[in-house]
Structure formats: C-alpha cells, structure tokens
Scaffold this active site. Structure first.
Site, short mmCIF file in Angstrom:
data_model
loop_
_atom_site.label_atom_id
_atom_site.label_comp_id
_atom_site.label_asym_id
_atom_site.label_seq_id
_atom_site.Cartn_x
_atom_site.Cartn_y
_atom_site.Cartn_z
N LYS A 62 6.64 4.44 6.56
CA LYS A 62 5.72 3.30 6.70
C LYS A 62 5.95 2.60 8.05
CE LYS A 62 5.34 2.48 1.68
NZ LYS A 62 5.38 1.43 0.63
N TYR A 96 -4.67 3.34 -1.08
CA TYR A 96 -4.03 2.60 -2.18
C TYR A 96 -5.05 2.07 -3.19
CZ TYR A 96 0.78 2.45 -0.28
OH TYR A 96 2.06 2.76 0.13
N PHE A 145 -0.85 -7.88 -4.68
CA PHE A 145 -0.27 -7.52 -3.38
C PHE A 145 -1.17 -6.62 -2.54
CE2 PHE A 145 1.53 -4.60 -6.61
CZ PHE A 145 1.17 -3.36 -6.08
N ARG A 172 11.18 10.80 -4.78
CA ARG A 172 11.26 9.44 -5.33
C ARG A 172 12.71 9.03 -5.58
NH1 ARG A 172 6.49 6.75 -6.28
NH2 ARG A 172 7.58 5.34 -7.68
N THR A 184 11.04 0.78 -6.03
CA THR A 184 10.11 0.05 -5.16
C THR A 184 10.77 -1.19 -4.55
OG1 THR A 184 8.38 0.75 -6.68
CG2 THR A 184 7.79 -0.94 -5.06
N ARG A 226 15.59 3.01 0.31
CA ARG A 226 15.13 1.63 0.18
C ARG A 226 16.30 0.66 0.04
NH1 ARG A 226 9.87 2.98 -3.62
NH2 ARG A 226 8.30 3.01 -1.95
N ASN A 242 9.14 -1.48 2.48
CA ASN A 242 10.21 -0.69 1.85
C ASN A 242 10.32 0.73 2.43
OD1 ASN A 242 7.94 0.40 0.70
ND2 ASN A 242 8.41 -0.20 -1.40
N HIS A 277 7.04 5.96 1.47
CA HIS A 277 6.15 6.21 0.33
C HIS A 277 6.42 7.60 -0.23
CE1 HIS A 277 2.45 6.52 -2.05
NE2 HIS A 277 2.38 7.76 -1.59
N GLU A 315 -3.33 12.42 -2.27
CA GLU A 315 -2.68 11.83 -1.09
C GLU A 315 -2.47 12.86 0.03
OE1 GLU A 315 -0.41 8.15 -3.36
OE2 GLU A 315 0.78 9.83 -2.62
N1 UDP Z 1 4.26 -3.40 -3.37
C1 UDP Z 1 4.31 -4.74 -3.06
N2 UDP Z 1 4.60 -5.64 -4.07
C2 UDP Z 1 4.82 -5.24 -5.36
C3 UDP Z 1 4.76 -3.87 -5.66
C4 UDP Z 1 4.47 -2.97 -4.65
O1 UDP Z 1 4.11 -5.13 -1.91
O2 UDP Z 1 5.07 -6.09 -6.22
C5 UDP Z 1 3.94 -2.42 -2.29
C6 UDP Z 1 5.16 -1.60 -1.85
O3 UDP Z 1 5.03 -1.35 -0.45
C7 UDP Z 1 5.01 -0.34 -2.67
C8 UDP Z 1 3.48 -0.17 -2.66
O4 UDP Z 1 2.98 -1.50 -2.78
O5 UDP Z 1 5.71 0.74 -2.11
C9 UDP Z 1 2.92 0.68 -3.78
O6 UDP Z 1 3.38 0.16 -5.02
P1 UDP Z 1 3.93 1.15 -6.15
O7 UDP Z 1 4.07 0.34 -7.39
O8 UDP Z 1 3.07 2.37 -6.20
O9 UDP Z 1 5.41 1.50 -5.63
P2 UDP Z 1 6.03 2.87 -5.07
O10 UDP Z 1 5.35 4.01 -5.79
O11 UDP Z 1 5.77 2.90 -3.57
O12 UDP Z 1 7.49 2.78 -5.38
MG MG Z 2 3.31 4.40 -6.01
#
Ligand code: UDP
Ligand code: MG
Length: 140
Positions: free
Chosen positions: A9, A49, A57, A85, A91, A102, A112, A115, A126
């Site tokens: 990112k 997204y 968010f 992951r 996250t 992370r 974070n 992705h 994706e």
């Molecule tokens: N995100 C955020 N606030 C939140 C949850 C997610 O800003 O409370 C952002 C963060 O950058 C995250 C992305 O949105 O990586 C996508 O969210 P997701 O729940 O899919 O998390 P990921 O799969 O990336 O762990």
């Molecule tokens: Mg996700």
C-alpha cells in the site's frame, strides 16, 4: 496451486518496504508471478474496495489507497491466500501477531502496509483488477 493478490500500500512504498514484503512472501516458499507499480485514482480505489462501500472507513480508505504509488502483485503457491494473510497479520496492527508485517511496520488499522485477498472469489476479482493473462507468469 493457488493464486492471490497482494498489494504494498502507499504507506509501505513510502516507508521503503517493497522488498521487505516480497522477501517475507518468498521466505514462505511463495512465488511472485506478476508485479507492477501503479497509482490508482480515488474512483479506482472505490471499485477495488466496493465490498466495503457501506463501511464508515470507506472514504478515508479510498483516499489513502489513491494517495501514492502502490505495488500490486500476484502471489502463487500452495495455500497462497491463507499464507499471505498469515504473513500480513491481523488488520489492526495492535491485534496482529508478533513477527507479522502489520505488527512490525504498520502505523494504524488503515495504514497497515499490505493487502491480501481473503478468498478464491475475491482473489479472482482482485487479480483481474490489476493484471491481464499476459502479465501473469506461471513458474515451475
Ligand atoms: N480498514 C480501516 N478501518 C477499519 C477496517 C479496515 O481503515 O476499521 C482498512 C484497512 O486498510 C484494511 C482495509 O480497510 O486493510 C480493508 O479492510 P478489511 O476488513 O478487508 O481488512 P484486511 O482484509 O485488509 O485485513
Ligand atoms: Mg480484506
């Protein structure tokens, strides 16, 4: 053999962590089969997204993801989706396990670093968002 999409990112690129992220995937035996550096628009970030469009968010996340260059890559390997992951961590960096990307490098739940797709269906969408078939190099 499974494929997944990962992205360094904008914060990861700014912090000089492109190599660090790739190294951690390769250390797990995963292969990079496609990679580029691009800057996406706010509209493109919203399309990428779209599943999060109702979340509080969403605006901030899509501003962030379009704030600078990113490095999307296709990662291939057995159980690639889960492995990526695992290497990324949760996250929220405060909840991410020690030793994960992370936990070690992220500043916040939004910024974070990295992705990773969360399912085979998401991975297909994706990967196709960033790469066409000619840009993906299956390796032995
Ligand atoms: N995100 C955020 N606030 C939140 C949850 C997610 O800003 O409370 C952002 C963060 O950058 C995250 C992305 O949105 O990586 C996508 O969210 P997701 O729940 O899919 O998390 P990921 O799969 O990336 O762990
Ligand atoms: Mg996700």
């Amino acid at each position: 053999m499974e494929r997944t999409l990962s992205i360094v990112k904008p914060d990861g690129v700014r912090k000089g962590l492109i190599g660090e992220v790739i190294r951690r995937f390769e250390r797990e035996g995963l292969k990079v089969v496609a990679l580029k550096m691009v800057r996406i628009t706010k509209e493109e970030a919203k399309a990428f997204y779209h599943v999060h469009r109702e979340r509080p968010f969403f605006e901030s996340l899509t501003d962030f993801m379009s704030s600078g260059p990113i490095v999307p890559m296709v990662i291939e390997g057995e159980g690639a989706i889960g492995k990526v992951r695992e290497v990324m961590g949760a996250t929220n960096p405060k909840e991410a396990a020690p030793g994960t990307i992370r936990r070690e490098f992220a500043d916040s739940i939004e910024a974070n670093i990295v992705h990773g797709s969360d399912s085979p269906e998401t991975a297909r969408f994706e990967i196709g968002f960033f790469f066409n078939a000619l840009e993906i190099h299956t390796r032995g």
